[in-house]
Every structure is written in C-alpha cells, then in structure tokens.
Scaffold this motif. Sequence first.
Motif, short mmCIF file in Angstrom:
data_model
loop_
_atom_site.label_atom_id
_atom_site.label_comp_id
_atom_site.label_asym_id
_atom_site.label_seq_id
_atom_site.Cartn_x
_atom_site.Cartn_y
_atom_site.Cartn_z
N ASP A 1 0.86 -1.18 0.00
CA ASP A 1 0.00 0.00 0.00
C ASP A 1 0.90 1.24 0.00
O ASP A 1 1.50 1.58 1.02
CB ASP A 1 -0.92 -0.02 1.23
CG ASP A 1 -1.97 1.10 1.16
OD1 ASP A 1 -1.64 2.21 0.70
OD2 ASP A 1 -3.12 0.85 1.58
N LEU A 2 0.98 1.86 -1.15
CA LEU A 2 1.90 2.99 -1.34
C LEU A 2 1.57 4.16 -0.40
O LEU A 2 2.45 4.69 0.29
CB LEU A 2 1.83 3.45 -2.79
CG LEU A 2 2.65 4.68 -3.17
CD1 LEU A 2 4.14 4.41 -3.06
CD2 LEU A 2 2.29 5.16 -4.58
N GLN B 1 -0.40 4.03 -7.53
CA GLN B 1 -0.79 2.65 -7.34
C GLN B 1 -2.07 2.33 -8.10
O GLN B 1 -3.02 3.12 -8.09
CB GLN B 1 -0.99 2.36 -5.84
CG GLN B 1 -1.36 0.91 -5.57
CD GLN B 1 -0.97 0.45 -4.19
OE1 GLN B 1 -0.84 1.25 -3.28
NE2 GLN B 1 -0.78 -0.85 -4.05
N LEU C 1 2.29 -0.94 -9.35
CA LEU C 1 2.67 0.47 -9.35
C LEU C 1 2.82 0.91 -10.80
O LEU C 1 3.21 0.12 -11.66
CB LEU C 1 4.01 0.67 -8.63
CG LEU C 1 4.04 0.35 -7.13
CD1 LEU C 1 5.44 0.57 -6.58
CD2 LEU C 1 3.02 1.20 -6.38
#
Length: 293
Positions: free
Chosen positions: A12-13, A45, A50
């Motif tokens: 989870d960026l 994301q 990504l």
Amino acid sequence: MKLERIGAPNFDLELTLDSGQTFHWERYRGGFAGLIGDRAVYVEQQGSELRALAGSAREVQRYFALDHPLPDICAAFPDDPAMCAARDYCLGLRIIRQPLWECLASFITSSMKQVAHIRQMSRALRQRFGEQRVIDELELYSFPSAARIAQVTEKDLRECALGYRAKNLLGTARLVASGEADLEAWRVLSDDELRARLCSLPGVGAKVANCVMLFAYERLRAFPIDVWIERVLKERYFARKRKVTAQKLREFCDSYFGEHGGYAQQYLFHHARKTTPRRVKKRAAGKAARLSQ
DNA sequence: ATACAGGCTCGCC
DNA sequence: GGCGAGCCTGTA
C-alpha cells in the motif's frame, strides 16, 4: 507521462508513505512525486501494481522493499490483541530502504517535532541546498549531501527552522563529510556496534539510531521507542504494572517482538497514531491545563 | 495565548 | 547512572 508497470503485491503505497518513515513525498496527480536518492520519481498505485515514471524500475522496487516477504513477516508477529489490530489496520505497509545520509539527517531534525514540522524542515533544506530535478511539470529538490551541509553555517541551518537541531546536523554532517564517520562502511557492523557508532554522532540517541537502522540499514529487528510506542506498550502490554522503567521496556521489545521487531513497531506505531481520536488528545491536554491553574 | 510535540545532552544529585 | 531542565519552532 509514460508510466512503467511494476508488480507490487501486498503493498500500500499511500499507507507506507504516510507512516512517518520519510518526509518529502508529495501528492501529485493521482499518486506521489519524490526522489529516490538523486533521481526524481513519480509513482501511483493501481491495485497490486505500481505505475512509475522513474529512471529504473529496480530502484523503485528496492526503495519500497517490494522483495520483503510481507505475508510471512506479518504471520510471524506475536499473536496478541494489540498486534492483531495493528496488523489488520496496516495491510501493505512496508519498511522502506532509504539512502543512509538522508535518513540519518532527517531523523536528527525530527527530535521533538511532529511530522508536519519535519516535512517543513526537509523542504527548506532541500530548496536551499539541494539540487533541482524536474519531473513532468514539477520541480523537486534532492536532499543535500553531507558534504554540502558541512559547507554551510549553523545560521544557514537555523534559517531552515531547525532551531537547536542545527548544531547537531552540522556536527554530524562534518563527521560524515570528512570520512571520520563512514556510513557506508558501517553496513558490515553488527546491530550493537552499528547502534553504538550512530549514537556517537551529535544529535543521535537510541531512538534516532534505531530509526536509521530500521529505515536505512535494513535492520528489521531495530525497535525505536518513542512516546507513541511507549504509550501503546504501557497500555497494552503492561496495563497492570505501576512502574515500568525504560530498560524494562527495551528488554521486553527486543525479546517479545523478535526478528522482525521493527515491522511490529511500525505497525503498532502507525495504528496508534491514526486511531487515537483527536478529541481524546485535546481533552487530556485541556485537563492538564486546568489542573495547573 | 500557551502548552506541547515521534529527543538529546548536560549538569546535578 | 538516574533524573530533570533546557533547547528552538510551529501548531493546535
């Protein structure tokens, strides 16, 4: 922008960039813009991928530690209520790999500061002493090297709102720039030796040393204890104890959380920081104020 | 307005 | 060797 696709399962960026490890990424378009070392990067994301505009996908993978076996790490956490709640809340949070000097310098400035303040100091240092990089239509500035900071004066640093931290940052920059403190060479040291070396630098105590070990030196056992974690530990693991010394906490953390203690710490920390209701904090502060009148 | 923040250091006991 | 106070500044 032509974006490259990078597989990023269990990641989870936004959560990762908002977890207090790094202080310079900015929201931009649908994602984030920042620097990895000297290189400007845009990344967003899309599900388990990504999309990045970067010189090198490998650098992005490495920086965000996409190679860490996150499901295994989380499965090995201690099985207790506080840890499980944090694990469920922080799905996809990774401990990233930052450049050594940038991480060390940032955490020297972090003392007694909230994230918003640390970001401001980082921005000021970059804009004044860093090098400009342009990505898409955005101007970014790299974090100034130790050699660069070693050239400026304490007054220059104070103008970046560092306050008493200016002296510490300058002192450490000089040691690093002169080679007396060789951060790269320290990679081979044991955890204890590395921590001792870091703590010998001005402005670096156990808390900052452990942050740098965890976020830059990939020492996943390193367990920084700050006021948030201390609060969590005392409430959730020492609820009935009256007096818990710092040393007791330290011993408990090192033995109980084990090999990936740094991950456990980051999850407990982020969960506490994001779920502690603001009004509770305010009420506590107000109560203290009334009592002192 | 004023207390207080994601600490370190030094001086005091 | 443990404990408290001072250090700067922005924010709530």
